[in-house]
Enzyme design. Structure first.
Site, PDB file in Angstrom:
ATOM      1  N   ASN A  34       0.870  -1.175   0.000  1.00 41.81           N
ATOM      2  CA  ASN A  34       0.000   0.000   0.000  1.00 41.81           C
ATOM      3  C   ASN A  34       0.906   1.224   0.000  1.00 41.81           C
ATOM      4  O   ASN A  34       1.507   1.547   1.021  1.00 41.81           O
ATOM      5  CB  ASN A  34      -0.889  -0.038   1.252  1.00 41.81           C
ATOM      6  CG  ASN A  34      -1.722   1.224   1.406  1.00 41.81           C
ATOM      7  OD1 ASN A  34      -1.803   2.038   0.486  1.00 41.81           O
ATOM      8  ND2 ASN A  34      -2.333   1.399   2.573  1.00 41.81           N
ATOM      9  N   LYS A  38       0.080   4.242  -0.234  1.00 47.56           N
ATOM     10  CA  LYS A  38      -0.559   5.435   0.338  1.00 47.56           C
ATOM     11  C   LYS A  38      -0.303   6.635  -0.585  1.00 47.56           C
ATOM     12  O   LYS A  38      -0.268   6.472  -1.799  1.00 47.56           O
ATOM     13  CB  LYS A  38      -0.068   5.651   1.771  1.00 47.56           C
ATOM     14  CG  LYS A  38      -0.199   4.375   2.610  1.00 47.56           C
ATOM     15  CD  LYS A  38      -0.018   4.569   4.064  1.00 47.56           C
ATOM     16  CE  LYS A  38      -0.200   3.237   4.773  1.00 47.56           C
ATOM     17  NZ  LYS A  38      -0.181   3.347   6.214  1.00 47.56           N
ATOM     18  N   HIS A  90      -9.691   1.456   4.439  1.00 43.73           N
ATOM     19  CA  HIS A  90      -8.427   1.576   5.172  1.00 43.73           C
ATOM     20  C   HIS A  90      -8.649   2.508   6.368  1.00 43.73           C
ATOM     21  O   HIS A  90      -9.410   3.478   6.280  1.00 43.73           O
ATOM     22  CB  HIS A  90      -7.331   2.129   4.251  1.00 43.73           C
ATOM     23  CG  HIS A  90      -5.979   2.070   4.900  1.00 43.73           C
ATOM     24  ND1 HIS A  90      -5.579   3.003   5.820  1.00 43.73           N
ATOM     25  CD2 HIS A  90      -4.985   1.159   4.804  1.00 43.73           C
ATOM     26  CE1 HIS A  90      -4.365   2.674   6.263  1.00 43.73           C
ATOM     27  NE2 HIS A  90      -3.986   1.553   5.658  1.00 43.73           N
ATOM     28  N   GLU A 105      -7.019   4.836   7.554  1.00 37.32           N
ATOM     29  CA  GLU A 105      -6.772   6.265   7.292  1.00 37.32           C
ATOM     30  C   GLU A 105      -7.972   6.893   6.591  1.00 37.32           C
ATOM     31  O   GLU A 105      -8.276   8.064   6.809  1.00 37.32           O
ATOM     32  CB  GLU A 105      -5.479   6.421   6.469  1.00 37.32           C
ATOM     33  CG  GLU A 105      -4.257   6.140   7.331  1.00 37.32           C
ATOM     34  CD  GLU A 105      -3.066   5.549   6.597  1.00 37.32           C
ATOM     35  OE1 GLU A 105      -3.006   5.647   5.363  1.00 37.32           O
ATOM     36  OE2 GLU A 105      -2.192   4.979   7.287  1.00 37.32           O
ATOM     37  N   GLU A 136      -5.965  -4.845  10.173  1.00 34.69           N
ATOM     38  CA  GLU A 136      -4.938  -3.831  10.404  1.00 34.69           C
ATOM     39  C   GLU A 136      -5.231  -3.095  11.706  1.00 34.69           C
ATOM     40  O   GLU A 136      -5.990  -2.103  11.712  1.00 34.69           O
ATOM     41  CB  GLU A 136      -4.928  -2.825   9.255  1.00 34.69           C
ATOM     42  CG  GLU A 136      -4.579  -3.434   7.914  1.00 34.69           C
ATOM     43  CD  GLU A 136      -3.861  -2.432   7.026  1.00 34.69           C
ATOM     44  OE1 GLU A 136      -2.752  -2.739   6.590  1.00 34.69           O
ATOM     45  OE2 GLU A 136      -4.397  -1.339   6.807  1.00 34.69           O
ATOM     46  N   GLY A 151       2.092   2.051  10.748  1.00 30.76           N
ATOM     47  CA  GLY A 151       3.088   3.124  10.645  1.00 30.76           C
ATOM     48  C   GLY A 151       3.783   3.453  11.949  1.00 30.76           C
ATOM     49  O   GLY A 151       4.450   4.473  12.061  1.00 30.76           O
ATOM     50  N   SER A 190       2.901  -2.324  10.345  1.00 30.93           N
ATOM     51  CA  SER A 190       4.337  -2.484  10.602  1.00 30.93           C
ATOM     52  C   SER A 190       4.857  -3.879  10.259  1.00 30.93           C
ATOM     53  O   SER A 190       5.781  -4.376  10.908  1.00 30.93           O
ATOM     54  CB  SER A 190       4.675  -2.113  12.054  1.00 30.93           C
ATOM     55  OG  SER A 190       4.320  -0.754  12.289  1.00 30.93           O
TER      56      SER A 190
END
Ligand code: PGA
Length: 255
Positions: free
Chosen positions: A9, A11, A101, A103, A171, A177, A216
């Site tokens: 991904n 991003k 996702h 985010e 996730e 991250g 991660s």
């Protein structure tokens, strides 16, 4: 036997100008010019920003690598400024997208219901939907991991017609991250729960549902994660930006 899927991904990273060099390096590292056996054994996917999809698709062409979007709108057209529909993706040869996702949920207000609609529309167009779910640190500390994930999955399982072309990515938000991955045991526990939720609605078909871990994941921890029976691959952010690291993760999925 579920084929492993290692999905990158990107991003909001990279420019079109970066794409050829990335793929040259990745393809070389995986020896894909001579031998496609790696992508026959492991599914490899890159989820890129919309404007990079075509150059990534061109680079990936003929190598058995899938290029996917990171988001899509559930309507086919209309007054939805700034959005991209599934037919717009398929027109340029893109048949897969992430949906939900964290985010997107956190910064763009995406709801469980919108995520479910996106998954269903992708599936109806014969496209793959990689549906992301996961709890925040607070939710985990409050012992709400399972109820949060059940709540995210329920509208999706309600909206889709079976599990064809559906992939779930677990996730945990606290692992994304941060450099702090879930342990393989923590991930396995949630993956088992997700598969059980799928089985409640789709019975034995849940056995062929691929459930990826994301948060991660990196070349050091991937082997241990993939060794767990219900971890069928990974959704990789940071480490997917580096061709050598990502290639190492794809190779780890062969073991
Ligand atoms: P990360 O991101 O690997 O950088 O933690 C994973 C993701 O958000 O998909």
């Amino acid at each position: 036997m579920r084929k492993k899927l290692i999905a990158g991904n990107w991003k909001m990273n990279k420019l079109n100008a970066d794409v050829p060099a990335f793929f040259r390096s990745f393809v070389k590292e995986c020896s894909l010019e001579k031998d496609r056996s790696l992508t026959q054994k492991v599914d490899v996917l890159f989820s890129t920003p919309f404007l990079l999809l075509e150059s990534a698709r061109n680079q990936a062409s003929g190598l058995g690598i899938t290029i996917a979007a990171q988001n899509v709108h559930f309507e086919r057209d209309g007054a939805f400024t700034g959005e991209v529909s599934v037919p717009m993706l398929t027109e340029v040869g893109i048949y897969s997208s992430l949906v939900g996702h964290s985010e997107r949920r956190q910064y763009f207000g995406e709801t469980d219901v919108a995520v479910a609609k996106k998954a269903a529309v992708l599936q109806a167009h014969g496209c793959q939907a990689i549906v992301c779910v996961g709890e925040t640190l607070r939710e985990r500390q409050d012992n709400r991991t399972e109820s949060v994930i059940a709540g995210q999955l329920a509208p999706v399982f309600e909206a889709v017609r079976g599990l064809d072309n559906i992939v779930i990515a677990y996730e945990p938000v606290w692992a994304i991250g941060t450099g702090v991955s879930a342990t393989s045991a923590q991930a396995q526990e949630v993956h088992t729960f997700i598969r059980k939720q799928a089985a409640l609605r789709f019975a034995d078909d849940a056995n062929s549902l691929r459930i990826l871990y994301g948060g991660s994941a990196n070349p050091k921890n991937i082997a241990e994660l993939l060794a767990k029976p219900d971890i069928d691959g990974a959704l990789v952010g940071g480490a997917s930006l580096k061709p050598l690291d990502f290639a190492a993760m794809v190779r780890a999925a062969l073991a």
